[in-house]
Scaffold this motif. Structure first.
Motif, PDB file in Angstrom:
ATOM      1  N   LEU A  81      69.401   8.467  31.505  1.00  0.00           N
ATOM      2  CA  LEU A  81      68.783   7.566  30.529  1.00  0.00           C
ATOM      3  C   LEU A  81      67.791   6.686  31.271  1.00  0.00           C
ATOM      4  CD1 LEU A  81      72.079   6.718  28.657  1.00  0.00           C
ATOM      5  CD2 LEU A  81      70.259   8.230  27.856  1.00  0.00           C
ATOM      6  N   LEU A  82      66.516   6.897  31.013  1.00  0.00           N
ATOM      7  CA  LEU A  82      65.470   6.145  31.700  1.00  0.00           C
ATOM      8  C   LEU A  82      65.302   4.779  31.053  1.00  0.00           C
ATOM      9  CD1 LEU A  82      62.921   9.076  31.931  1.00  0.00           C
ATOM     10  CD2 LEU A  82      64.579   8.366  33.651  1.00  0.00           C
ATOM     11  N   ASN A  83      65.143   3.748  31.881  1.00  0.00           N
ATOM     12  CA  ASN A  83      65.004   2.349  31.470  1.00  0.00           C
ATOM     13  C   ASN A  83      66.349   1.744  31.068  1.00  0.00           C
ATOM     14  OD1 ASN A  83      63.542  -0.063  31.075  1.00  0.00           O
ATOM     15  ND2 ASN A  83      63.369   0.351  28.887  1.00  0.00           N
ATOM     16  N   VAL A  84      67.440   2.335  31.526  1.00  0.00           N
ATOM     17  CA  VAL A  84      68.781   1.843  31.169  1.00  0.00           C
ATOM     18  C   VAL A  84      69.533   1.461  32.433  1.00  0.00           C
ATOM     19  CG1 VAL A  84      71.032   2.532  30.238  1.00  0.00           C
ATOM     20  CG2 VAL A  84      68.930   3.172  29.043  1.00  0.00           C
ATOM     21  N   THR A  85      70.243   0.356  32.353  1.00  0.00           N
ATOM     22  CA  THR A  85      71.121  -0.083  33.431  1.00  0.00           C
ATOM     23  C   THR A  85      72.535  -0.196  32.870  1.00  0.00           C
ATOM     24  OG1 THR A  85      69.333  -1.357  34.394  1.00  0.00           O
ATOM     25  CG2 THR A  85      71.542  -1.917  35.118  1.00  0.00           C
ATOM     26  N   GLY A  86      73.384   0.757  33.224  1.00  0.00           N
ATOM     27  CA  GLY A  86      74.768   0.728  32.772  1.00  0.00           C
ATOM     28  C   GLY A  86      74.888   0.995  31.281  1.00  0.00           C
ATOM     29  N   GLY A  87      76.075   0.753  30.763  1.00  0.00           N
ATOM     30  CA  GLY A  87      76.333   0.913  29.337  1.00  0.00           C
ATOM     31  C   GLY A  87      77.475   1.867  29.071  1.00  0.00           C
ATOM     32  N   LEU A  88      77.705   2.088  27.794  1.00  0.00           N
ATOM     33  CA  LEU A  88      78.788   2.950  27.344  1.00  0.00           C
ATOM     34  C   LEU A  88      78.195   4.006  26.414  1.00  0.00           C
ATOM     35  CD1 LEU A  88      81.898   3.324  27.447  1.00  0.00           C
ATOM     36  CD2 LEU A  88      82.003   1.886  25.414  1.00  0.00           C
ATOM     37  N   LEU A  89      78.358   5.278  26.770  1.00  0.00           N
ATOM     38  CA  LEU A  89      77.862   6.371  25.944  1.00  0.00           C
ATOM     39  C   LEU A  89      79.000   6.905  25.095  1.00  0.00           C
ATOM     40  CD1 LEU A  89      75.554   8.413  25.269  1.00  0.00           C
ATOM     41  CD2 LEU A  89      76.612   9.905  26.970  1.00  0.00           C
ATOM     42  N   SER A  90      78.838   6.822  23.785  1.00  0.00           N
ATOM     43  CA  SER A  90      79.794   7.414  22.851  1.00  0.00           C
ATOM     44  C   SER A  90      79.233   8.758  22.422  1.00  0.00           C
ATOM     45  CB  SER A  90      79.979   6.516  21.627  1.00  0.00           C
ATOM     46  OG  SER A  90      80.477   5.268  22.010  1.00  0.00           O
ATOM     47  N   HIS A  91      80.046   9.795  22.543  1.00  0.00           N
ATOM     48  CA  HIS A  91      79.642  11.135  22.122  1.00  0.00           C
ATOM     49  C   HIS A  91      80.822  11.771  21.412  1.00  0.00           C
ATOM     50  CE1 HIS A  91      81.475  12.737  25.963  1.00  0.00           C
ATOM     51  NE2 HIS A  91      81.169  11.499  26.316  1.00  0.00           N
ATOM     52  N   GLY A  92      80.715  11.807  20.089  1.00  0.00           N
ATOM     53  CA  GLY A  92      81.850  12.256  19.286  1.00  0.00           C
ATOM     54  C   GLY A  92      82.968  11.230  19.403  1.00  0.00           C
TER      55      GLY A  92
END
Length: 141
Positions: A81-92
């Motif tokens: 993910l470009l321009n992103v620092t950390g986070g939580l990805l929800s997939h399904g």
């Protein structure tokens, strides 16, 4: 005239082959076959957003529907993910943590075909005015 002779020979030969099983004894009545198929590994990931510029709204980046297909006994998806620092990805129904460089790896230990919605939350943007771009690749293990 050759065509007719060849057709007659093929027809006669086929009749002999078809007659063979009926000439066999009752003890030889069963016939077995062993079929083996070799299927090449096939993996593909597709995103409905493609190369679109995505923007954060109310702390959420909607990454859209992602379809993953892989026929192997395990595969890995690399997400950037470009321009992103950390986070939580929800997939399904699953969630995974994005590292500070905006990357993560997702694994499956089975063949799978699924289409699920992806969403990024709790992320910071490197540049708050710039969009987010997603790059995803898939490969068999």
């Amino acid at each position: 005239m050759n065509v007719f002779k060849t057709a007659a020979f093929v027809t006669a030969s086929l009749g002999v082959v078809l007659a063979l099983p009926s000439a066999a004894s009752a003890a030889d009545a069963s016939v077995g076959f062993r079929l083996v198929a070799v299927v090449e590994p096939f993996c593909r990931v597709q995103s409905e957003v493609g190369d679109a510029a995505l923007f954060m709204r109310d702390g959420v980046v909607e990454l859209g529907m992602v379809r993953e297909v892989c026929n192997t006994q395990g595969y890995r998806m690399d997400v950037r993910l470009l321009n992103v620092t950390g986070g939580l990805l929800s997939h399904g129904a699953e969630q995974d943590t994005v590292d500070p460089s905006g990357q993560l790896q997702l694994f499956s230990n089975q063949p799978r075909v699924r289409t699920v919605n992806w969403r990024l939350t709790n992320a910071a943007l490197t540049d708050a005015q710039a969009p987010v771009f997603m790059r995803v690749s898939i490969s068999p293990l």
